[in-house]
Design a protein around this motif. Structure first.
Motif: not given
Lengths: 120, 151
Positions: A104, B14, B94-95, A83, B99, A54
């Motif tokens: 991600k 996601v 977090n994702m 991400s 993004n 990560d």
């Protein structure tokens, strides 16, 4: 075949490992780390064939982890699973010595493509 | 694309890719009882700093947090531990936040997520105002995604 998975989220480590297996690497050994500090220790102790890390982690983030490895002369194959997939970060990852960056959310095909390129 | 449109696309990607779950945005009328309006919930929050400064917060109803956690950890229904719930909510935040950050102009940094759980709490980010609020439904369970911008 040995793969080190480094992420401060256990949930994400499980998903990454699941995708490694589904990408066709069912028999590879996998070890885990919570952050760059643990990752560095694991690389020195275990000598993996590939590190999947990560980017955003406490203690030592992924880019610091990679840069430290390269500064120590360690050329282990390294890929980011993060991400944060902006162009700037991809360029920084590549210039620091990463082979790829998987953003991600990802799919198994992303793993198949990138792992095949570095592991065969 | 507006902030709402960006968030809607990111959440859909996601949830579909990482969780294998269908999720869709709900109407304003249905959103009045969303998790950010009260009740027990898990709230994940990331801060963005640099060229754009603000906060992305996800409020998951307790039952949606459980469903998402069970999917991430491949658990049987009702077996997720508190630690696993917090981890899953943090990673989803977090994702989504990461993004969203990728859509912004200028160099930005993303914080590590924080997770709050329980009922009756209010997340305040001094100096920030809400620029986007979207509410989603996943298997009849709800999530609010709030974007706040500084200034």
């Amino acid at each position: 075949m040995k793969i080190l998975v480094v992420d401060d989220s256990k949930a994400m480590r499980m998903i990454v490992i699941r995708n490694i297996r589904q990408a066709g690497y069912e028999s590879c050994e996998v070890k885990e780390g919570n952050n760059g500090v643990e990752g560095l220790a694991a690389v020195k102790e275990w000598s993996p064939d590939l590190v999947l890390s990560d980017w955003n982690m406490p203690e030592m983030n992924g880019i610091q982890f990679l840069q430290q490895l390269r500064a120590e002369g360690n050329q282990v194959k390294f890929g980011f699973v993060t991400s944060e997939g902006t162009q700037d970060m991809r360029q920084l990852a590549a210039s620091s010595g990463a082979s790829f960056l998987i953003a991600k959310p990802f799919t198994v095909d992303d793993f198949k493509q990138h792992l095949a390129q570095v592991l065969g | 694309m507006s902030y709402e449109e960006q968030i809607e696309k990111i959440v859909g990607d996601v949830w579909t890719s990482m969780l294998g779950l269908e999720i869709h945005k709900v109407s304003d009328e249905a959103s009045q009882t969303a998790p950010d309006k009260g009740g027990s919930a898990f709230c994940g929050c990331v801060h963005i700093t640099g060229g754009w400064e603000g906060v992305v917060a996800l409020y998951l109803s307790d039952n949606l947090a459980s469903t998402c956690t069970e999917s991430m950890f491949a658990l049987d229904p009702g077996t997720a531990s508190e630690t696993e719930l917090r981890d899953a909510v943090g990673e989803l935040t977090n994702m989504v936040g990461g993004n969203f950050k990728s859509t912004l102009d200028g160099a930005c940094s993303l914080s590590i997520p924080s997770v709050i759980e329980g009922g009756g709490f209010q997340l305040s980010n001094p100096g920030c105002s809400t620029v986007s609020r979207s509410v989603f439904d996943c298997q009849g369970k709800t999530m609010s995604v709030i974007v706040q911008k500084k200034g």
